[in-house]
Design a protein around this motif. Structure first.
Motif, mmCIF file in Angstrom:
data_model
loop_
_atom_site.group_PDB
_atom_site.id
_atom_site.type_symbol
_atom_site.label_atom_id
_atom_site.label_comp_id
_atom_site.label_asym_id
_atom_site.label_seq_id
_atom_site.Cartn_x
_atom_site.Cartn_y
_atom_site.Cartn_z
ATOM 1 N N PHE A 111 0.816 -1.206 0.000
ATOM 2 C CA PHE A 111 0.000 0.000 0.000
ATOM 3 C C PHE A 111 0.853 1.261 0.000
ATOM 4 O O PHE A 111 1.904 1.314 0.643
ATOM 5 N N GLU A 112 0.369 2.266 -0.697
ATOM 6 C CA GLU A 112 1.052 3.561 -0.692
ATOM 7 C C GLU A 112 0.826 4.289 0.624
ATOM 8 O O GLU A 112 1.710 4.970 1.126
ATOM 9 N N ASN A 113 -0.362 4.129 1.193
ATOM 10 C CA ASN A 113 -0.703 4.739 2.475
ATOM 11 C C ASN A 113 -1.065 3.631 3.454
ATOM 12 O O ASN A 113 -2.091 2.944 3.273
ATOM 13 N N PHE A 114 -0.232 3.457 4.473
ATOM 14 C CA PHE A 114 -0.403 2.350 5.403
ATOM 15 C C PHE A 114 -0.162 2.828 6.826
ATOM 16 O O PHE A 114 0.746 3.623 7.090
ATOM 17 N N VAL A 115 -0.989 2.343 7.746
ATOM 18 C CA VAL A 115 -0.787 2.598 9.177
ATOM 19 C C VAL A 115 -0.756 1.260 9.896
ATOM 20 O O VAL A 115 -1.635 0.411 9.706
ATOM 21 N N ASP A 116 0.263 1.087 10.700
ATOM 22 C CA ASP A 116 0.433 -0.110 11.526
ATOM 23 C C ASP A 116 -0.366 0.097 12.808
ATOM 24 O O ASP A 116 -0.177 1.099 13.508
ATOM 25 N N GLY A 117 -1.262 -0.824 13.117
ATOM 26 C CA GLY A 117 -2.085 -0.670 14.309
ATOM 27 C C GLY A 117 -2.076 -1.909 15.174
ATOM 28 O O GLY A 117 -1.768 -3.017 14.712
ATOM 29 N N SER A 118 -2.416 -1.741 16.442
ATOM 30 C CA SER A 118 -2.594 -2.883 17.330
ATOM 31 C C SER A 118 -3.623 -2.534 18.391
ATOM 32 O O SER A 118 -3.666 -1.404 18.887
ATOM 33 N N LEU A 119 -4.461 -3.508 18.707
ATOM 34 C CA LEU A 119 -5.527 -3.340 19.689
ATOM 35 C C LEU A 119 -5.156 -4.062 20.977
ATOM 36 O O LEU A 119 -4.795 -5.249 20.947
ATOM 37 N N ILE A 120 -5.249 -3.359 22.080
ATOM 38 C CA ILE A 120 -4.976 -3.948 23.386
ATOM 39 C C ILE A 120 -6.166 -3.668 24.296
ATOM 40 O O ILE A 120 -6.566 -2.516 24.470
ATOM 41 N N GLY A 121 -6.715 -4.739 24.843
ATOM 42 C CA GLY A 121 -7.874 -4.607 25.714
ATOM 43 C C GLY A 121 -9.042 -5.408 25.164
ATOM 44 O O GLY A 121 -8.960 -6.005 24.090
#
Length: 287
Positions: A111-121
């Motif tokens: 992807f040209e526009n990418f965000v790395d995310g993570s969910l905790i909880g």
């Protein structure tokens, strides 16, 4: 006079138990789409209950959304991202799955526009319980979608792609990894006929472990099938850092043996230990 900003359209793949709360949180800032094609009746019911807009299929969702958030079991994260990329999505793709930093970077390359995310909880139904960590150039823009919602979006300042995933791997390596160890310890005691004695000793020197074992059976056993891939991703993360990865390879096997409780409401400790001690024979084994 400045033109008002275009209304946001967020696509969420998919509205499972966690994903539907992510979708509901994003709905405070605009339209949220999901794709019902191929999804279960239970998922359809969840999405309808959250007031999500059904785009029908993945292509229609991609065509309409400017931001897509992936919330799925980690073993399916790369395939889902590939499907989105292959359709030609040009907006911002957020992978919020429990994957290793290396997996996150492979997905990002599509992807040209990418965000790395993570969910905790837990699923984000109450404020101050669940956090979405975000890393990447567009992280602040993604975080804005959740302003004022129960889901607390936190931008990792200076964090590169993979840092949000690394945080999740480190966190879950303890929370879920120690659950697997506790279950395995209890199974060992059962196999050797000293369960009552171990429980008695825990009461004297390790207060809370018996209660945690019961809680693990009730709340965690039905989710164990989702955690097999997560433990593998954690093991890969440890190995990439030059650390022993055997802890979480074993945890993956523990959770795989509890896979029979998928879709169950709960399990008893006795049922959980029986499943661990007597796993089904591998398919195609010797007759």
């Amino acid at each position: 006079m400045a033109e008002p900003p275009e209304p946001s359209v967020t696509g969420v793949l998919h509205p499972g138990d966690m994903g539907v709360t992510v979708a509901a949180a994003a709905a405070r800032s605009g339209t949220v789409l999901w794709a019902s094609n191929g999804r279960s009746a239970e998922t359809c019911e969840r999405a309808a209950g959250a007031g999500l807009t059904d785009a029908g299929d993945l292509t229609a969702l991609i065509d309409a959304a400017d931001l897509v958030i992936s919330v799925c079991p980690p073993h399916g994260a790369e395939a889902l991202a590939a499907a989105v990329a292959d359709i030609g999505f040009t907006g911002c793709f957020v992978d919020a799955n429990a994957v290793s930093p290396a997996t996150a970077r492979r997905i990002a390359a599509r992807f040209e526009n990418f965000v790395d995310g993570s969910l905790i909880g837990p699923p984000a139904r109450e404020p101050s319980t669940t956090r979405l960590y975000l890393a990447g150039p567009d992280a602040a823009r993604v975080a804005a979608r959740f302003a004022g919602s129960p889901l607390e979006a936190r931008v990792l300042d200076g964090g590169g792609i993979g840092s949000a995933s690394a945080l999740k791997m480190a966190y879950a390596s303890w929370t879920k990894g120690t659950n697997a160890l506790l279950v395995a310890v209890a199974a060992l005691a059962a196999a050797e006929g000293v369960s009552d004695e171990l429980t008695s000793e825990w009461g004297l020197s390790q207060s809370g472990l018996s209660q945690r074992l019961t809680y693990t059976a009730i709340r965690s056993a039905p989710k164990a099938w989702r955690w097999v891939g997560e433990m593998d991703e954690i093991a890969d993360t440890f190995a990439a850092a030059g650390l022993p990865d055997g802890f979480h390879r074993a945890a993956s096997e523990v959770f795989a043996r509890l896979g029979e409780f998928k879709n169950a409401r709960s399990a008893s400790v006795e049922q959980m230990l029986e499943a661990l001690l007597n796993p089904p024979a591998p398919a195609g084994g010797a007759g």
